[in-house]
Design a protein around this motif. Structure first.
Motif, short mmCIF file in Angstrom:
data_model
loop_
_atom_site.label_atom_id
_atom_site.label_comp_id
_atom_site.label_asym_id
_atom_site.label_seq_id
_atom_site.Cartn_x
_atom_site.Cartn_y
_atom_site.Cartn_z
N SER A 136 68.10 -33.27 52.09
CA SER A 136 67.06 -33.85 52.96
C SER A 136 66.73 -33.03 54.10
CB SER A 136 67.32 -35.49 53.22
OG SER A 136 67.59 -36.21 52.16
N GLU A 176 69.37 -40.00 48.78
CA GLU A 176 69.94 -40.49 50.05
C GLU A 176 71.51 -40.01 49.90
OE1 GLU A 176 68.76 -44.57 51.85
OE2 GLU A 176 68.80 -44.99 49.43
N SER A 177 72.08 -39.66 50.97
CA SER A 177 73.35 -39.07 51.14
C SER A 177 74.48 -40.25 51.40
CB SER A 177 73.53 -37.91 52.26
OG SER A 177 72.54 -37.10 51.93
N ASN A 220 74.37 -44.73 53.84
CA ASN A 220 74.15 -43.45 54.22
C ASN A 220 75.26 -42.84 55.07
OD1 ASN A 220 71.93 -44.33 52.86
ND2 ASN A 220 70.66 -42.92 53.84
N ASP A 250 74.44 -36.70 47.23
CA ASP A 250 73.10 -36.96 47.16
C ASP A 250 72.52 -37.67 45.93
OD1 ASP A 250 73.89 -34.37 45.89
OD2 ASP A 250 71.79 -33.50 45.85
N GLN A 269 67.57 -48.63 53.60
CA GLN A 269 67.02 -48.26 54.81
C GLN A 269 65.94 -49.54 55.05
OE1 GLN A 269 64.15 -45.08 53.90
NE2 GLN A 269 62.54 -46.15 55.29
N ARG A 320 63.19 -42.05 50.57
CA ARG A 320 63.64 -42.60 51.67
C ARG A 320 64.00 -41.54 52.73
NH1 ARG A 320 62.18 -46.23 49.36
NH2 ARG A 320 63.46 -47.80 48.19
N ASN A 342 66.67 -40.09 55.25
CA ASN A 342 67.73 -39.92 54.85
C ASN A 342 68.29 -39.12 56.26
OD1 ASN A 342 70.41 -39.75 53.58
ND2 ASN A 342 69.50 -37.92 52.20
N HIS A 393 69.75 -43.68 62.25
CA HIS A 393 69.08 -44.46 61.10
C HIS A 393 69.00 -45.69 61.46
CE1 HIS A 393 67.77 -44.42 57.04
NE2 HIS A 393 68.95 -44.69 56.25
N THR A 444 74.32 -41.84 61.33
CA THR A 444 75.12 -41.51 59.82
C THR A 444 76.11 -40.37 60.10
OG1 THR A 444 73.30 -39.95 59.52
CG2 THR A 444 73.05 -42.23 58.60
#
Ligand SMILES: Cc1cc2nc3c(=O)[nH]c(=O)nc-3n(C[C@H](O)[C@H](O)[C@H](O)COP(=O)(O)OP(=O)(O)OC[C@H]3O[C@@H](n4cnc5c(N)ncnc54)[C@H](O)[C@@H]3O)c2cc1C
Ligand SMILES: [Zn+2]
Lengths: 416, 119
Positions: A242, A255-256, A302, A341, B23, B49, B51, B56, B76
């Motif tokens: 991302s 998403e990580s 995340n 990911d 999210q 999303r 990311n 976040h 994050t």
């Protein structure tokens, strides 16, 4: 580049191993390349190797912000199997698994592929039926896999608790005899050496900071070691997809999150296959050094920190102690995390993008070590010819808008 | 390990005590006629999303306390919680202003309207 063989080993032994050549050069960044690959994990390096070997593209570079193979490729638990549910998945994972069979010969580098057999436990009626469905799908695709019963599970893995009174009794297993494990570092190193030998520049400790796009076309990249002109950029950065794709203004449906693993102190050989227990969220094999290699599910939030939740590991270990009671007294030697990911359908993305000359290979999530040779092979073809290789085509990014999901959350209910 | 504090009942715990809800601030594309929603809008809603590597905005649930959902801003990389706010609210302005990338775009108009002098 000299070849590795029994003779080179003997010759170097006589010299006290002081004269081994470096396995790859420490390349200087040039100002222009035909293509640049971002990320020297297994997938990036394999892509470079096949670009050079199959497509004669040797004026290319692999740019890595850390050390090659220091991402998830050097952090995974090395399970190799191809018994996924969907046809598109079977095609790419089986291509990869079959390339693993001869990879050591192809690379002249011992990648230690060990087809020791992978058993996926069936511990509920539902799981048994789900795997029977996968077994049928795999048989139609010609994979060498079969369902086995509790007695055979116990014969293949005597340390497993097969008591019918267990919280989740063993009802059978789905077995791929030619699945197994490999040596993760050697896969990265072998591809790096092979690519380097063909002229590919592998530049380490060089972070990509920007991707230049003009009139919808890639024109180059900015790195911590300077600018590069190139018309083709391939992003292969796993947990950082991302972040890197945002440099080109492309949003990614990933998403990580952190996935962890651990090894026990080394013990004598007790298990010579891979056991995956999806219902209880854990899997185990034994390394050549004797450590029990244990993994489980990914964290739920995340994360870019390579440090995961203790609760996830505890959950995995608790389950495995019930499955393998003899491990209860072992001590943990090391534990670590990698940033993986995740896509919505738990399948990878191998794709062209809306930016001309920008390609992406990501979304392998918790299960992309097994696919490195196949993914590199089809991605190289995609980049060289600027159109998806037939095996890569279903994995295009547009599948999410088109509703063509490649749903693998069933056959990958646990990290793998 | 995360250290999380429920803004509703005040209990503190780690991730095992809470449920990560992913999210925050994802709006379902609304229309009285579903055909007006394009495939891209619908798939963005389902799969695209934010990311970010850094600040976040997420939903969390106080699993072992009051059971209520709430919003949180979390880094994050450091895994630090930067603030909490109610499930029906946008983040406090100073947190919205710290957001980068897609989140900054997301909050741009909300920040602007919060700055408008009240009449
Ligand atoms: C704990 C764990 C267990 C796993 N177990 C298995 C398993 O048993 N079997 C299996 O098949 N798979 C497994 N996986 C998944 C597997 O490890 C990954 O899918 C695979 O290694 C991904 O390879 P890659 O080359 O895409 O990514 P990586 O190896 O992570 O390489 C990406 C590289 O990109 C670099 N990079 C990122 N940003 C930049 C930038 N801006 N500039 C330059 N370079 C950058 C990173 O430093 C990194 O080296 C596991 C993963 C983990 C974490
Ligand atoms: Zn609460």
């Amino acid at each position: 580049m000299s070849r590795y063989s029994i003779f080179s080993l003997a010759r170097n032994a006589l010299n006290y191993h002081k004269d081994w050549e470096r396995a790859w050069r420490s390349a200087e960044l040039k100002s222009e390349y035909d293509a640049v690959i971002i990320g020297a994990g297994g997938h990036g390096l394999a892509t470079a190797y096949y670009l050079a070997k199959e497509h004669n593209m040797t004026n290319i570079a692999v740019i890595e912000k850390g050390w090659l193979g220091g991402g998830n490729t050097g952090r995974n638990t090395t399970i190799i199997r191809s018994n996924y549910l969907q046809d598109s998945s079977i095609a790419i994972y089986e291509l990869a698994r079959s390339l693993y069979e001869d990879l050591s010969q192809d690379l002249n580098y011992n990648t230690m592929f060990s087809p020791r057999g992978v058993m996926m436990m069936c511990q509920t009626e539902h799981e048994l039926r789900a795997f029977q469905r996968t077994a049928h799908a795999n048989r139609l695709a010609g994979l060498d896999c079969r369902m086995i019963d509790r007695t055979e599970v116990k014969r293949l893995c005597p340390i497993i608790n097969d008591s019918p009174d267990a919280r989740y009794p063993i009802l059978g297993a789905y077995y791929q005899p030619r699945g197994g494990t490999g040596r993760h570092d050697a896969v990265a190193w072998g591809y790096a050496r092979g690519a380097d030998e063909r002229g590919v520049d592998i530049v380490q400790n060089c972070e990509v900071l920007g991707i230049n796009v003009k009139n919808g076309k890639v024109t180059g990249i900015e790195t911590s070691k300077g600018s590069i002109k190139t018309a083709k950029v391939a992003v292969v950065t796993a947990g950082h997809t991302s972040v890197v794709m945002e440099m080109a203004g492309v949003r990614m449906p990933v998403e990580s999150v952190c996935l962890q693993a651990l090894v026990s102190e080394p013990i004598k050989p007790v298990i010579d296959c891979v056991v995956m227990a999806n219902t209880v969220h854990g899997y185990m094999s034994q390394s050549d050094k004797g450590e029990l290699v244990i993994g489980g599910g990914a964290d739920s939030y995340n994360n870019y920190s390579q440090r995961g939740a203790f609760a996830s590991l505890e959950h995995t270990v608790t389950a495995l102690v019930e499955t393998f009671p003899i491990i209860s007294r072992l001590r943990t030697l090391r534990l670590w995390g990698g940033i993986v990911d995740m896509t919505g359908d738990r399948s990878p993305i191998i794709s062209k993008t809306d930016v001309q000359g920008l390609y992406v290979n990501c979304g392998w999530g918790t299960g992309g070590f097994k696919s490195i040779p196949g993914s590199g092979f089809v991605f190289a073809d995609t980049i060289a010819n600027d159109r998806p290789h037939p095996i890569a085509e279903p994995f295009g990014m547009n599948r999410f808008a088109e509703g063509r999901f490649i749903d693998e959350s069933v056959s990958a209910a646990v990290a793998h | 390990m995360l250290v999380i504090k429920c803004p509703v009942c005040g209990v503190e715990g780690e991730e095992g005590d809470f449920h990560a809800g992913g999210q925050a601030h994802i709006a379902r594309p609304a229309s009285s006629n579903p055909e007006n929603i394009s495939d891209i809008e619908q798939s963005d809603y389902l799969f695209m999303r934010h990311n970010p590597k850094g600040l976040h905005f997420e939903r969390w649930r106080c699993d072992r306390g009051c059971g209520k959902w709430f919003h949180a801003a979390r880094d994050t990389v450091t895994l630090e919680f930067k603030g909490y706010y109610a499930i029906n609210e946008l983040p406090p302005v100073e947190l919205m202003e710290q957001a980068k990338g897609y989140w900054a775009e997301h909050f741009a108009s909300a920040i602007k309207s919060s700055k408008r002098p009240k009449s």
